[in-house]
Enzyme design. Structure first.
Site, PDB file in Angstrom:
ATOM      1  N   GLY A 164       0.842  -1.195   0.000  1.00 48.36           N
ATOM      2  CA  GLY A 164       0.000   0.000   0.000  1.00 48.36           C
ATOM      3  C   GLY A 164       0.872   1.237   0.000  1.00 48.36           C
ATOM      4  CE  LYS A 165       5.398   4.917  -0.410  1.00 47.37           C
ATOM      5  NZ  LYS A 165       6.568   4.117   0.035  1.00 47.37           N
TER       6      LYS A 165
END
Ligand code: NAD
Length: 439
Positions: free
Chosen positions: A128-129
């Site tokens: 994720g980011k």
């Protein structure tokens, strides 16, 4: 006729220039670089089209618009993103960056990068980011706090210890993580330290996190030396970037006996053929704010320092340092990619032709996310490990990662980067196949 020839030559030149400019621009585009590596690995694996589609597409993208009261009473609306690329192997994991030029495309690419890194490290996370478009240098602490808390509140139902665990990235730090943890906990009606990692030690952070990425680089470097029958004392190291990753790698490698012959910063570089005294250099930088004018070394041109003859080159500053233009001039045997994306895809081929042994970023700098995983485990256990245990377990996972990638490369006859991507894609694809598609 005489007027036609020069004109057409000029036009051709213009066209050539544009084409080469475009090629250069594309070479530096990290998202195209990630795509290029994905394509090579998927093809080598003979992965079916459908699975490729799943792996290329993020599982969720969230955009939030964050209204915030500024210190002068104005209301501003900031844009924030959180992308969860994959949750096949576990909750999404990845940093949160604050910058004026963050884009959804960038966050999406970085999220997929995290999926591959966690898979190579073999930790039970997906990728994720997050990002918020803002200029932190123009914001007060209280404005930053309000942006962070409102961003957290707006993505609240999508994050959590079992869902998605943010961490610091560009322009975010322990304090930002403490605010995120507190905001989540207030809504959750219980202190939930495991919702973020990279927290202050007193709020559930892990010992050894600060040194983890640099230590991981040293661990894989030691594994490479074993492979080549080399000893640290005979190994000359050049490190670009003396920040968290490069500084810690330099300190730990020097203490382990490596000869760190050059440190390169953006405003200067140092050279000492017998190895720099890194502890003294750290002191010098603390006192003067720069590595320059360090008494124990010669000053050299930072652009030339990259080409010094050495055994290990450790880029730990920024992306796109080893390119089709710089790679031919390198004089190293081994590259340990401390930074994310320091090598462009066209440079990969040049390094292969030169026979350089590359330890790719998704393996070499995975020490950071690995100790973040340990932080999450400790928070959930409510039992904190001493630094020795953290370092032992980090060593175990980094050595396993190195061995898995190099064995994969040997088995499939590919270089380390392709091997690392193949291993990552294979592991994530296997998890997807086992889980099946829920419809
Ligand atoms: P940092 O800001 O602490 O350090 C970067 C250092 O590089 C700074 O000292 C800076 O002055 C120097 N630098 C910048 N541009 C330079 C240039 N052109 N030439 C020479 N030096 C230059 O950042 P960091 O946390 O050490 O991260 C460095 C790289 O490692 C980034 O690519 C980051 O994404 C990656 N990374 C960091 C971690 C981590 O845990 N910090 C984990 C994985 C990957």
């Amino acid at each position: 006729m005489s007027t036609v020839y020069p004109a057409s030559t000029e036009a051709q030149e213009r066209e050539t220039l544009t084409a080469s400019d475009l090629a250069w621009e594309q070479e530096l585009n990290p998202w195209l670089a990630a795509e290029a590596r994905f394509n090579i690995a998927a093809e080598r694996l003979g992965m079916d089209e459908g699975l490729q589609k799943v792996l290329r597409t993020p599982s969720r993208e969230i955009t939030v618009y964050i209204p915030v009261m500024m210190d002068d009473g104005r209301i501003e609306v900031f844009t924030g993103y959180r992308v969860q690329h994959s949750i096949a192997r576990g909750p999404a994991k990845g940093g949160l960056r604050y910058a004026p030029d963050v884009t959804l495309e960038e966050v999406r690419a970085l999220a997929s990068w995290m999926t591959w890194k966690c898979a190579v490290a073999n930790i039970p996370f997906g990728g994720g980011k997050g990002g918020v478009i803002c200029t932190p240098s123009l914001l007060s602490q209280s404005e930053l706090e309000r942006i962070t808390r409102r961003y957290t509140a707006d993505i609240l139902e999508f994050i959590g210890p079992e869902k998605d665990i943010p961490a610091p990235d560009m322009n975010t730090n322990e304090q930002v993580m403490a605010w995120m943890m507190d905001t989540y906990s207030m809504h959750n009606r219980q202190t939930t330290t495991a919702v973020v990692t990279g927290k202050p030690l007193d709020l559930g952070g892990s010992r050894g996190r600060k040194e983890a990425t640099g230590r991981g680089c040293m661990i894989v470097a030691l594994e490479a030396l074993k492979k080549f029958g080399m000893k640290p004392e005979e190994t000359r190291v050049v490190i670009q970037g003396f920040g968290n990753v490069g500084g810690m790698a330099a300190m730990l490698m020097a203490r382990a006996g490596f000869k760190v012959i050059s440190i390169i910063e953006y405003d200067g570089a140092l050279y000492n053929a017998n190895g720099l005294d890194i502890d003294a250099l750290m002191e010098h930088r603390k006192e003067t704010g720069s590595i320059n004018e360090f008494p124990g070394a010669d000053s050299i041109d930072p652009h030339e320092a990259l080409y010094l003859p050495c055994d290990i080159l450790l880029p730990a500053a920024k992306e796109n340092v080893i390119t089709s233009r710089t790679a031919p001039k390198l004089n190293c045997k081994i590259i340990v990619e401390g930074a994310n994306g320091p090598t462009t895809a066209p440079a990969d081929e040049i390094l292969q032709q030169k026979g350089v042994f590359v330890i790719p970023d998704i393996l070499a700098n995975a020490g950071g996310v690995t100790v973040s995983y340990f932080e999450w485990v400790q928070d959930r256990q409510g039992y904190f490990w001493n630094e020795q245990l953290v370092n032992e377990r980090l060593t175990e996972l980094m050595v396993e990662g190195f061995s898995a990638v190099t064995k994969y490369g040997d088995t499939h006859g590919v270089h380390n980067r392709t091997a690392a991507y193949m291993l990552a894609l294979d592991r994530v694809a296997f998890a997807i196949k086992l889980r099946g598609l829920y419809a």
